[in-house]
Design an enzyme around this catalytic site. Structure first.
Site, PDB file in Angstrom:
ATOM      1  N   GLU A  13       0.866  -1.174   0.000  1.00 27.63           N
ATOM      2  CA  GLU A  13       0.000   0.000   0.000  1.00 27.63           C
ATOM      3  C   GLU A  13       0.902   1.223   0.000  1.00 27.63           C
ATOM      4  OE1 GLU A  13      -2.121   3.155   0.336  1.00 27.63           O
ATOM      5  OE2 GLU A  13      -1.009   2.734   2.161  1.00 27.63           O
ATOM      6  N   CYS A  48      -3.742   7.295   3.981  1.00 33.13           N
ATOM      7  CA  CYS A  48      -3.369   6.766   2.666  1.00 33.13           C
ATOM      8  C   CYS A  48      -4.562   6.577   1.739  1.00 33.13           C
ATOM      9  CB  CYS A  48      -2.639   5.436   2.822  1.00 33.13           C
ATOM     10  SG  CYS A  48      -1.089   5.582   3.712  1.00 33.13           S
TER      11      CYS A  48
END
Length: 199
Positions: A13, A48
């Protein structure tokens, strides 16, 4: 670690530029506005998967922005030790400069600053940025393409609803693989051949 073990697949990620999409047939515009505003200013935008760009169908964009502007002041940065504070400080000086740099780029490239756009609470000694909202954003602008990782929401409009449902994923340095949709099954499964004797 995956390479040193059995070469298992790994999906990292990394950066992202997630979007919220609001169509004219949205059944509850107030809820959509609140979700869009809260989700980008939550944790100062330092998340994020923060939906850091917003697509609003052109026919409802003005009404959407009016409602959004009414909510922005609630997210003015404050002392994180006070329970009523909804938005705190940016993580460090480097990120503060980065966020302010993106805001300047947005203005320079022609986006229209509707709210925020500056450092806040400078007398506190902390690193605070006002909740920032841009309109008139074009897809080629940096604030529409790059992860800002701060409380900055660029708003784009659209008139065509075709082809807006796609898997979430990335390539190269943005991660590897796709999530959501049937494509995600390919990431998590391996083809295996099994012979079965029947009868």
């Amino acid at each position: 670690m995956a390479g040193r073990s059995n070469l298992k697949r790994a999906w990292t990620e990394l950066g992202g530029k997630s979007a919220n999409i609001v169509r004219a047939d949205c059944p509850d515009l107030d809820a959509a506005v609140e979700s869009a505003i809260v989700s980008i200013y939550f944790n100062q935008g330092e998340s994020c998967n923060a939906p850091s760009r917003l697509f609003v169908e052109a026919s409802i964009k003005d009404a959407f922005l009016d409602k959004a502007l009414a909510l922005v002041p609630r997210h003015a940065p404050g002392d994180p030790l006070i329970e009523a504070t909804l938005m705190g400080a940016i993580v460090d000086t480097t990120q503060m400069k980065t966020v302010l740099g993106y805001i300047e780029d947005g203005k320079r490239e022609g986006a229209r600053l509707l709210a925020g756009g500056a450092a806040a609470r400078q007398d506190s000694g902390g690193l605070y940025v006002e909740p920032t909202l841009f309109d008139g954003v074009e897809p080629g602008m940096r604030i529409a393409r790059e992860e800002i990782f701060g409380p900055v929401l660029p708003v784009l409009s659209f008139t065509d609803n075709d082809d807006i449902t796609v898997p979430f994923g990335g390539y190269k340095q943005s991660g590897n693989g796709s999530d959501k949709s049937l494509h995600a099954f390919d990431k998590y499964t391996e083809l295996k051949t099994t012979w079965i004797q029947v009868g």
